[in-house]
Design a protein around this motif. Structure first.
Motif, short mmCIF file in Angstrom:
data_model
loop_
_atom_site.label_atom_id
_atom_site.label_comp_id
_atom_site.label_asym_id
_atom_site.label_seq_id
_atom_site.Cartn_x
_atom_site.Cartn_y
_atom_site.Cartn_z
N ALA A 1 0.82 -1.21 0.00
CA ALA A 1 0.00 0.00 0.00
C ALA A 1 0.85 1.25 0.00
CB ALA A 1 -0.93 0.00 1.21
N VAL A 2 1.99 1.23 0.68
CA VAL A 2 2.87 2.39 0.71
C VAL A 2 3.44 2.66 -0.68
CG1 VAL A 2 5.04 3.31 1.61
CG2 VAL A 2 3.44 2.15 3.14
N GLY A 3 3.95 1.62 -1.34
CA GLY A 3 4.47 1.79 -2.69
C GLY A 3 3.42 2.29 -3.65
N ALA A 4 2.21 1.72 -3.57
CA ALA A 4 1.13 2.15 -4.46
C ALA A 4 0.70 3.58 -4.18
CB ALA A 4 -0.05 1.19 -4.31
N ALA A 5 0.64 3.94 -2.89
CA ALA A 5 0.20 5.30 -2.54
C ALA A 5 1.18 6.35 -3.01
CB ALA A 5 0.00 5.39 -1.03
N LEU A 6 2.48 6.10 -2.83
CA LEU A 6 3.46 7.09 -3.26
C LEU A 6 3.50 7.19 -4.79
CD1 LEU A 6 6.36 6.46 -0.72
CD2 LEU A 6 4.86 8.46 -0.88
N ALA A 7 3.39 6.07 -5.47
CA ALA A 7 3.37 6.12 -6.93
C ALA A 7 2.19 6.95 -7.43
CB ALA A 7 3.31 4.70 -7.50
N GLN A 8 1.02 6.75 -6.83
CA GLN A 8 -0.14 7.54 -7.24
C GLN A 8 0.03 9.01 -6.88
OE1 GLN A 8 -4.07 5.93 -6.46
NE2 GLN A 8 -4.89 7.99 -6.06
N TRP A 9 0.59 9.27 -5.71
CA TRP A 9 0.80 10.65 -5.26
C TRP A 9 1.67 11.41 -6.26
CZ3 TRP A 9 2.22 11.59 0.60
CH2 TRP A 9 2.07 12.96 0.91
N TRP A 10 2.77 10.79 -6.67
CA TRP A 10 3.68 11.48 -7.58
C TRP A 10 3.14 11.59 -9.00
CZ3 TRP A 10 7.74 7.65 -5.40
CH2 TRP A 10 8.17 8.09 -4.14
N LEU A 11 2.46 10.56 -9.47
CA LEU A 11 2.02 10.55 -10.86
C LEU A 11 0.67 11.20 -11.08
CD1 LEU A 11 3.16 6.93 -11.85
CD2 LEU A 11 4.38 9.10 -12.16
N GLU A 12 -0.17 11.26 -10.01
CA GLU A 12 -1.50 11.83 -10.17
C GLU A 12 -1.74 13.04 -9.28
OE1 GLU A 12 -4.60 8.94 -9.89
OE2 GLU A 12 -3.52 7.46 -11.10
N GLY A 13 -0.84 13.30 -8.33
CA GLY A 13 -0.96 14.51 -7.52
C GLY A 13 -1.52 14.33 -6.15
N ALA A 14 -2.04 13.13 -5.82
CA ALA A 14 -2.59 12.89 -4.48
C ALA A 14 -2.59 11.39 -4.21
CB ALA A 14 -4.01 13.44 -4.36
N PRO A 15 -2.37 10.99 -2.95
CA PRO A 15 -2.41 9.57 -2.60
C PRO A 15 -3.85 9.09 -2.49
CG PRO A 15 -1.99 10.85 -0.64
CD PRO A 15 -2.03 11.83 -1.78
N PRO A 16 -4.09 7.76 -2.51
CA PRO A 16 -5.45 7.23 -2.43
C PRO A 16 -6.03 7.22 -1.02
CG PRO A 16 -3.89 5.44 -2.61
CD PRO A 16 -3.09 6.71 -2.75
N LEU A 17 -5.24 7.54 -0.02
CA LEU A 17 -5.71 7.60 1.35
C LEU A 17 -4.98 8.74 2.06
CD1 LEU A 17 -4.17 4.83 3.62
CD2 LEU A 17 -3.22 5.45 1.42
N ASP A 18 -5.52 9.16 3.18
CA ASP A 18 -4.94 10.28 3.92
C ASP A 18 -3.67 9.83 4.64
OD1 ASP A 18 -4.41 12.59 5.30
OD2 ASP A 18 -6.05 12.34 6.75
N LEU A 19 -2.53 10.33 4.18
CA LEU A 19 -1.25 10.01 4.81
C LEU A 19 -0.76 11.16 5.71
CD1 LEU A 19 0.64 8.27 1.86
CD2 LEU A 19 -0.57 7.20 3.77
#
Length: 371
Positions: free
Chosen positions: A332-350
């Protein structure tokens, strides 16, 4: 674990201009000594969410990475003697259920049905998640790296990080390494127990402390088998992790071990561990320890990871300090950071994991479901 997961998830989303820098060989550090538990029973929303979102990945690991991983869903059973702690775990269970976790609150006799032979006369209750389990951290690193490298990610082993390359305004433009400079628009510190030292090389303080954690392998014993849950006696922290061969991994009475960069087995703690195990698990009195090992856990003051941007140096990020939960939370951490960088926001509140939280003079939420 965290660095390879980040690289894999970036590559899976089509971003492959990624370099993993490893000062030794990939997976030979803290990962090599982890016991591989995967559980959703936490007290904080973000810790629960990170493991809950990781479970589908663990279940489809071979399909996602191309390499096998044996994720055994044997369950996690927490045994609770203190009524106040039981009330807290009941509250945790309500939060966990609201987030989609299937957790049960049991009476002592129901707990004994799941793990026969435990002492129940001084138990107040228990909590149990059947879908939790364990897997091999080494296999996970191999899978992350195998999948990422097939997509073009570069791995530089035996390469030491020496510091940042920055522009006149302090923004990151790459990394200095023992094998030469690497230009990059973003650098992530995922150095586990060495995070504080790596942070100093970057000019920032990452409040992560390495703490030794030890475990012991046992001989086989009648009645032990791999379908039994991993069981933790929260009164002492002692745990029994049954293995398919009828052996077990035991440990858990060293949470108070002082910070150290050196991971060695403290044999002086074996007597107290044996006493704790004998009290709670009298049926296991015939267990004999055949070997012990120790690794380093990357601990923070609130038992939560540090994940997010370092604002003093634009382009510098940190993903460390997982406090013993990095393996289970890594998908989940790897997926969240990848989405954050590529789409501008993570999928959950970090936000609860932001690096600045310790300097904000706010009282961070403590993770209390720890042992």
């Amino acid at each position: 674990m965290i660095g390879t997961s980040i690289a894999f998830h970036l590559s899976e989303r089509g971003y492959r201009d990624v370099t993993v820098i490893e000062r030794g060989l990939a997976g030979e550090g803290a990962t090599a000594y982890a016991t591989g538990g995967i559980r959703q029973q936490f007290s904080s929303r973000v810790n629960i969410e990170l493991v809950r979102r990781s479970l589908p990945f663990w279940l489809d690991f071979a399909g996602r990475t191309g390499l096998p991983l044996d994720f055994r869903q044997h369950g996690y059973l927490f045994l609770i003697s203190d009524p106040a702690m039981l009330a807290a775990f009941e509250a945790n269970a309500r939060l966990q259920r609201s987030l989609g976790v299937e957790v049960e609150v049991l009476d002592p006799h129901q707990a004994a049905e799941l793990f026969p032979g435990i002492r129940t006369d001084d138990l107040a209750g228990a909590t149990y998640t059947a879908g939790d389990g364990s897997a091999s951290p080494s296999d996970a690193v191999a899978g992350y790296l195998g999948g990422a490298r097939r997509q073009g990610v570069e791995l530089r082993q035996r390469t030491e990080f020496l510091g940042l390359l920055t522009d006149a305004g302090g923004a990151v433009r790459g990394a200095r390494t023992s094998a030469g400079d690497i230009e990059a628009e973003l650098v992530v510190m995922a150095a586990g127990p060495q995070a504080r030292g790596v942070g100093r090389l970057c000019g920032v303080d990452i409040p992560v402390s390495p703490h030794p954690r030890q475990a012991f392998a046992t001989t086989p014993l009648d009645g032990l088998h791999g379908d039994l849950p991993l069981v933790v006696d929260l009164a002492t922290g002692a745990y029994v992790h049954p293995e398919p061969a009828g052996t077990a991994i035991v440990g858990g009475n060293d949470r108070d071990a002082p910070s150290s960069d050196v991971a060695t087995v403290d044999w002086s703690r074996v007597d107290s561990l044996a006493a704790a195990l004998s009290h709670r698990f009298p049926a296991l009195d015939g267990l004999e320890i055949v070997r012990g090992w120790a690794g380093l856990r990357e601990m923070t003051a609130d038992d939560h990871a540090i994940v997010g941007p370092v604002h003093e140096f634009p382009g510098l990020w940190v993903a460390a300090g997982f406090s013993g939960h990095g393996f289970m939370q890594s998908p989940a951490v790897g997926a969240a950071l990848a989405q954050w960088w590529l789409e501008g926001a993570p999928p959950l509140d970090l936000t609860p994991l932001r690096p600045s939280r310790f300097a904000d003079h706010l009282t961070p939420e403590l993770e209390t479901a720890v042992f």
